[in-house]
Scaffold this motif. Structure first.
Motif, PDB file in Angstrom:
ATOM      1  N   ASP A  33      82.713 -19.189  34.565  1.00  0.00           N
ATOM      2  CA  ASP A  33      82.231 -17.849  35.363  1.00  0.00           C
ATOM      3  C   ASP A  33      82.091 -18.085  36.907  1.00  0.00           C
ATOM      4  O   ASP A  33      82.094 -17.068  37.738  1.00  0.00           O
ATOM      5  N   CYS A  34      81.799 -19.270  37.210  1.00  0.00           N
ATOM      6  CA  CYS A  34      81.550 -19.302  38.651  1.00  0.00           C
ATOM      7  C   CYS A  34      82.538 -19.185  39.561  1.00  0.00           C
ATOM      8  O   CYS A  34      82.768 -18.738  40.846  1.00  0.00           O
ATOM      9  N   VAL A  35      83.902 -19.064  39.058  1.00  0.00           N
ATOM     10  CA  VAL A  35      85.270 -18.716  39.663  1.00  0.00           C
ATOM     11  C   VAL A  35      85.401 -17.247  39.594  1.00  0.00           C
ATOM     12  O   VAL A  35      85.409 -16.596  38.577  1.00  0.00           O
ATOM     13  N   PRO A  36      85.475 -16.642  40.801  1.00  0.00           N
ATOM     14  CA  PRO A  36      85.741 -15.038  40.817  1.00  0.00           C
ATOM     15  C   PRO A  36      86.730 -14.748  39.712  1.00  0.00           C
ATOM     16  O   PRO A  36      87.733 -15.244  39.799  1.00  0.00           O
ATOM     17  N   GLU A  37      86.346 -13.568  39.217  1.00  0.00           N
ATOM     18  CA  GLU A  37      87.176 -12.868  37.907  1.00  0.00           C
ATOM     19  C   GLU A  37      88.812 -12.562  38.674  1.00  0.00           C
ATOM     20  O   GLU A  37      89.720 -12.721  38.017  1.00  0.00           O
ATOM     21  N   PRO A  38      88.856 -11.838  39.823  1.00  0.00           N
ATOM     22  CA  PRO A  38      90.264 -11.855  40.311  1.00  0.00           C
ATOM     23  C   PRO A  38      90.914 -12.997  40.623  1.00  0.00           C
ATOM     24  O   PRO A  38      92.070 -13.066  40.464  1.00  0.00           O
ATOM     25  N   LEU A  39      90.368 -14.015  40.828  1.00  0.00           N
ATOM     26  CA  LEU A  39      91.134 -15.320  41.054  1.00  0.00           C
ATOM     27  C   LEU A  39      91.386 -15.911  39.618  1.00  0.00           C
ATOM     28  O   LEU A  39      92.696 -16.407  39.470  1.00  0.00           O
ATOM     29  N   ARG A  40      90.680 -15.768  38.700  1.00  0.00           N
ATOM     30  CA  ARG A  40      90.853 -16.147  37.562  1.00  0.00           C
ATOM     31  C   ARG A  40      92.071 -15.479  36.781  1.00  0.00           C
ATOM     32  O   ARG A  40      93.054 -15.972  36.163  1.00  0.00           O
ATOM     33  N   ALA A  41      92.384 -14.025  37.074  1.00  0.00           N
ATOM     34  CA  ALA A  41      93.421 -13.195  36.624  1.00  0.00           C
ATOM     35  C   ALA A  41      94.630 -13.671  37.305  1.00  0.00           C
ATOM     36  O   ALA A  41      95.589 -13.673  36.374  1.00  0.00           O
ATOM     37  N   ASP A  42      94.788 -13.867  38.361  1.00  0.00           N
ATOM     38  CA  ASP A  42      95.752 -14.308  39.116  1.00  0.00           C
ATOM     39  C   ASP A  42      96.589 -15.639  38.594  1.00  0.00           C
ATOM     40  O   ASP A  42      97.546 -15.774  38.170  1.00  0.00           O
ATOM     41  N   TYR A  43      95.213 -16.586  38.318  1.00  0.00           N
ATOM     42  CA  TYR A  43      95.645 -17.970  37.871  1.00  0.00           C
ATOM     43  C   TYR A  43      96.254 -17.879  36.440  1.00  0.00           C
ATOM     44  O   TYR A  43      97.369 -18.155  36.070  1.00  0.00           O
TER      45      TYR A  43
END
Length: 276
Positions: A126-136
């Motif tokens: 969760d320390c990685v922002p959600e929009p970045l996780r979604a793109d990944y």
């Protein structure tokens, strides 16, 4: 020692080839080292957790000589996961005539698919922002279907990382990379940002541009294959770890040290037994 007849040797070689192609149809086999794509738990595949189904497809008119399908199911041994991984491989059966008769063997899979999980994306904290996780996750999901589009999404994800983690926001990614490079050279970049990672991001910018922009000569085709897209995905995973996860772990450790110091100070200030 008796010498085997030549025909017998040929037959054994064909049987060996048949067995080896069946074993290599999928990377996962009984007794192999395997890492669950859901929880990343490393394990040895046991007999009760893997099942193969082989099927000769009885259809006529196909360009494949007797299509042959293998489906492999593996269940994770981790009690906290126990997710099902499902894959399929399509090959063909080839008939070979030898002096001892006609033999059939299965070619290596011409096509393979991972059915479950829907992508190769690793769970991100969760320390990685959600929009970045979604793109990944999206880049992982379309890596094989459209490697160029996957590279373009990774480019967008890395730009988001520069804006969020490094606090650099300009109109174009190339300008953001230039400013980040200047910060690194001046020693003012955020902790964990290195020269080589900035160089790698710049390389991704160029590769991602292949999917984002048409070449001036539309007859010039520059492709990106799935393996190349996977390298970009792995770079993103590495930067997630080196930037966000490392920062999160550092903050947690410092908070723990602060909590211990506060607890000791409170204990020291507390009145001793018998004191007013």
């Amino acid at each position: 020692m008796p010498v085997k007849p030549k025909n017998s040797v040929i037959a054994e070689r064909l049987e060996s080839l048949l067995a080896s192609t069946k074993r290599s149809a999928h990377n996962v086999k009984l007794g192999s080292n395997w890492t669950c794509p859901y929880c990343r738990h490393a394990q040895v595949v046991s007999a009760e957790r893997i099942h193969d189904v082989d099927s000769e497809l009885e259809v006529h008119g196909s360009r494949l000589t007797t299509p042959y399908l293998r489906v492999t199911a593996v269940v994770c041994a981790n009690d906290q996961c126990r997710e099902l991984t499902l894959s399929a491989g399509l090959s063909s059966i080839v008939v070979a005539k030898t002096p001892v008769g006609t033999h059939r063997h299965v070619r290596r899979p011409g096509k393979s698919w991972t059915l479950l999980p829907p992508s190769t994306a690793k769970p991100q904290p969760d320390c990685v922002p959600e929009p970045l996780r979604a793109d990944y996750a999206e880049a992982c999901a379309i890596r094989d279907l459209s490697p160029k589009a996957s590279a373009t999404i990774i480019r967008r994800c890395l730009q988001g990382m520069i804006r969020d983690f490094c606090g650099i926001k300009k109109g174009r990614l190339i300008d953001e990379i230039k400013e980040l490079r200047a910060l690194v050279e001046a020693g003012n970049a955020p902790r964990g940002v290195q020269h080589d990672s900035v160089d790698a991001i710049d390389h991704v910018r160029g590769i991602g541009n292949i999917g984002a922009h048409m070449e001036k000569d539309i007859n010039t085709i520059i492709d990106v294959d799935p393996d190349e897209a996977q390298r970009l995905i792995e770079l993103t995973e590495m930067l997630f770890e080196e930037w966000y996860e490392a920062r999160h772990r550092r903050e947690q450790r410092l908070q723990q040290i602060g909590a211990i110091a506060a607890e000791k100070a409170q204990a020291k200030a507390a009145p001793k037994a018998g004191e007013p």
